[in-house]
Design an enzyme around this catalytic site. Structure first.
Site, PDB file in Angstrom:
ATOM      1  N   GLU A 118      -1.162   8.077  -4.551  1.00 36.48           N
ATOM      2  CA  GLU A 118      -1.936   7.441  -5.607  1.00 36.48           C
ATOM      3  C   GLU A 118      -3.311   8.101  -5.716  1.00 36.48           C
ATOM      4  O   GLU A 118      -3.892   8.413  -4.663  1.00 36.48           O
ATOM      5  CB  GLU A 118      -2.129   5.960  -5.207  1.00 36.48           C
ATOM      6  CG  GLU A 118      -1.865   4.997  -6.321  1.00 36.48           C
ATOM      7  CD  GLU A 118      -1.898   3.564  -5.828  1.00 36.48           C
ATOM      8  OE1 GLU A 118      -0.980   3.170  -5.095  1.00 36.48           O
ATOM      9  OE2 GLU A 118      -2.846   2.863  -6.191  1.00 36.48           O
ATOM     10  N   ARG A 168       0.862  -1.182   0.000  1.00 28.51           N
ATOM     11  CA  ARG A 168       0.000   0.000   0.000  1.00 28.51           C
ATOM     12  C   ARG A 168       0.891   1.222   0.000  1.00 28.51           C
ATOM     13  O   ARG A 168       1.951   1.215   0.636  1.00 28.51           O
ATOM     14  CB  ARG A 168      -0.850   0.045   1.286  1.00 28.51           C
ATOM     15  CG  ARG A 168      -2.144  -0.750   1.219  1.00 28.51           C
ATOM     16  CD  ARG A 168      -3.206  -0.017   0.375  1.00 28.51           C
ATOM     17  NE  ARG A 168      -4.437  -0.759   0.228  1.00 28.51           N
ATOM     18  CZ  ARG A 168      -4.763  -1.566  -0.783  1.00 28.51           C
ATOM     19  NH1 ARG A 168      -3.918  -1.772  -1.766  1.00 28.51           N
ATOM     20  NH2 ARG A 168      -5.938  -2.167  -0.838  1.00 28.51           N
ATOM     21  N   HIS A 177       0.060   0.036  -9.791  1.00 29.94           N
ATOM     22  CA  HIS A 177      -0.822  -0.768  -8.923  1.00 29.94           C
ATOM     23  C   HIS A 177      -1.503  -1.903  -9.703  1.00 29.94           C
ATOM     24  O   HIS A 177      -2.730  -1.980  -9.770  1.00 29.94           O
ATOM     25  CB  HIS A 177      -1.861   0.126  -8.245  1.00 29.94           C
ATOM     26  CG  HIS A 177      -2.351  -0.450  -6.943  1.00 29.94           C
ATOM     27  ND1 HIS A 177      -2.774   0.321  -5.897  1.00 29.94           N
ATOM     28  CD2 HIS A 177      -2.479  -1.745  -6.520  1.00 29.94           C
ATOM     29  CE1 HIS A 177      -3.149  -0.454  -4.893  1.00 29.94           C
ATOM     30  NE2 HIS A 177      -2.968  -1.709  -5.248  1.00 29.94           N
TER      31      HIS A 177
END
Ligand code: NAD
Length: 316
Positions: free
Chosen positions: A273, A244, A291
């Site tokens: 992000e 993450r 991702h």
């Protein structure tokens, strides 16, 4: 019973549901029209990935809805606690993508030790005019075999990563404050398998001993890897974050890359992000992916089937 797969679902997931008597709709309905669409079509289950939001408005205003399914792990886009409070089933598929994420980690690691991330940037620009110079600048590669992989967070993906590492002859050490030990069963193509036992080690030890580090923890309030952790590491380590954004302090990472402490980083997830920092995107020592850890055909098939099986068990 109608299921709306608003962000798509794999064909095998659709087939399993249809076979069990469900009607699967794969139209993507715009967020602001979802309430009306669900009500008009008496949708029983809504399946999403990360794009569609299932918030209080939908939960409150759609009485036909009995189930919310997330294809994947993170449920940030669903008001999970509220939905459960209102009696809805909320399901996800936490295990389906572990092997795919682990393979992406190794794509970054194999690419990292042979400078592919940089060669792929420079070969199109100078491959014909400066071939020999480029050949020399990428001449100091190393092998992963025989090196130590430090895994921070030894859950599903951490363990899937360890399996690949063992398979290619790496030594594996891990740190996980919530897991004392784990047995990793490595399966081979002919049905044989070999099991290996590992004990959790203090974080400092893992950081100090590893040649390569990969983080597989859930999102947390604090950085798991920041300046203090980089300082403990060996000089010239490679690090990967496919967990993450916000698990690694990106400012400290840039400093560690610039000082040479870190040889390269592989990032699939980013602090800011979906607009990663330009300093991260432009850095010549970072291998980048947007991702895509779970984005393989196999993971999507497993996700679809796992959702279908859970829906059949809960709604039939
Ligand atoms: N890149 C992608 O596309 C992608 C896809 C799926 C999942 N993920 C992410 O990967 C991460 C791991 O997923 P998973 O399925 O393996 O989760 P998991 O819950 O199976 O494992 C997480 C492990 O981290 C450990 N942990 C928690 N805090 C820790 C800490 N501070 N230090 C060390 N260990 C700690 C937990 O005890 C657990 O064993 C999650 O953040 C998930 O969101 C990314």
């Amino acid at each position: 019973m109608k299921i709306l797969a608003n962000d798509g679902i794999s064909q095998n997931g659709i087939s399993a549901l249809v076979e069990a008597g469900f009607d699967v709709i794969t139209t993507t309905v715009a967020q602001e029209q979802l309430v009306d669409y669900i009500n008009e079509n008496e949708i029983k289950g809504i399946l999403v990935r990360s794009a569609t939001q299932v918030r209080k408005d939908i939960i409150d205003n759609c009485p036909s809805l009995k189930l919310i399914g997330r294809g994947g792990v993170g449920m940030d886009n669903i008001d999970v606690a509220y939905a459960k409070e209102k009696g809805l089933h909320v399901i996800n598929t936490p295990a389906a993508s572990s092997e795919s994420v682990a393979e992406l980690v190794f794509a970054h690691l194999f690419g990292g030790v042979r400078f592919l991330y940089d060669a792929n940037r420079n070969m199109p620009l100078e491959g014909d005019s400066n071939f020999k110079k480029l050949k020399k600048s990428y001449a100091k590669g190393v092998e992963l075999r025989g090196k130590t992989l430090g895994v921070i967070g030894f859950g599903r993906i951490g363990q899937a990563t360890a399996k690949i590492a063992i398979g290619i002859g790496m030594n594996v050490i891990f740190h996980d404050p919530f897991l004392d030990s784990a047995t990793i069963k490595v399966p081979f193509f002919d049905g044989q398998s070999v099991s290996f036992d590992f004990d959790s080690r203090p974080k400092e030890e893992v950081l100090k001993e590893a040649n390569f580090i990969t983080v597989h923890v859930p999102a947390q309030k604090e950085y798991v890897i920041g300046k203090r952790e980089f300082d403990i590491m060996k000089d010239g380590v490679g690090i990967v974050n496919a967990a993450r954004g916000g698990v690694i302090d990106e400012v400290a990472l840039i400093e560690a890359l610039e000082s040479g402490k870190i040889a390269f980083a592989g990032l699939d997830t980013f602090e800011s992000e979906p607009t990663p920092e330009i300093k991260i995107l432009m850095h010549s020592k970072i291998s980048l992916t947007p991702h895509i850890g779970a984005a393989t055909a196999e993971a999507q098939d497993r996700i679809g089937l796992e959702l279908a099986n859970q829906i059949i068990a809960l709604l039939k």
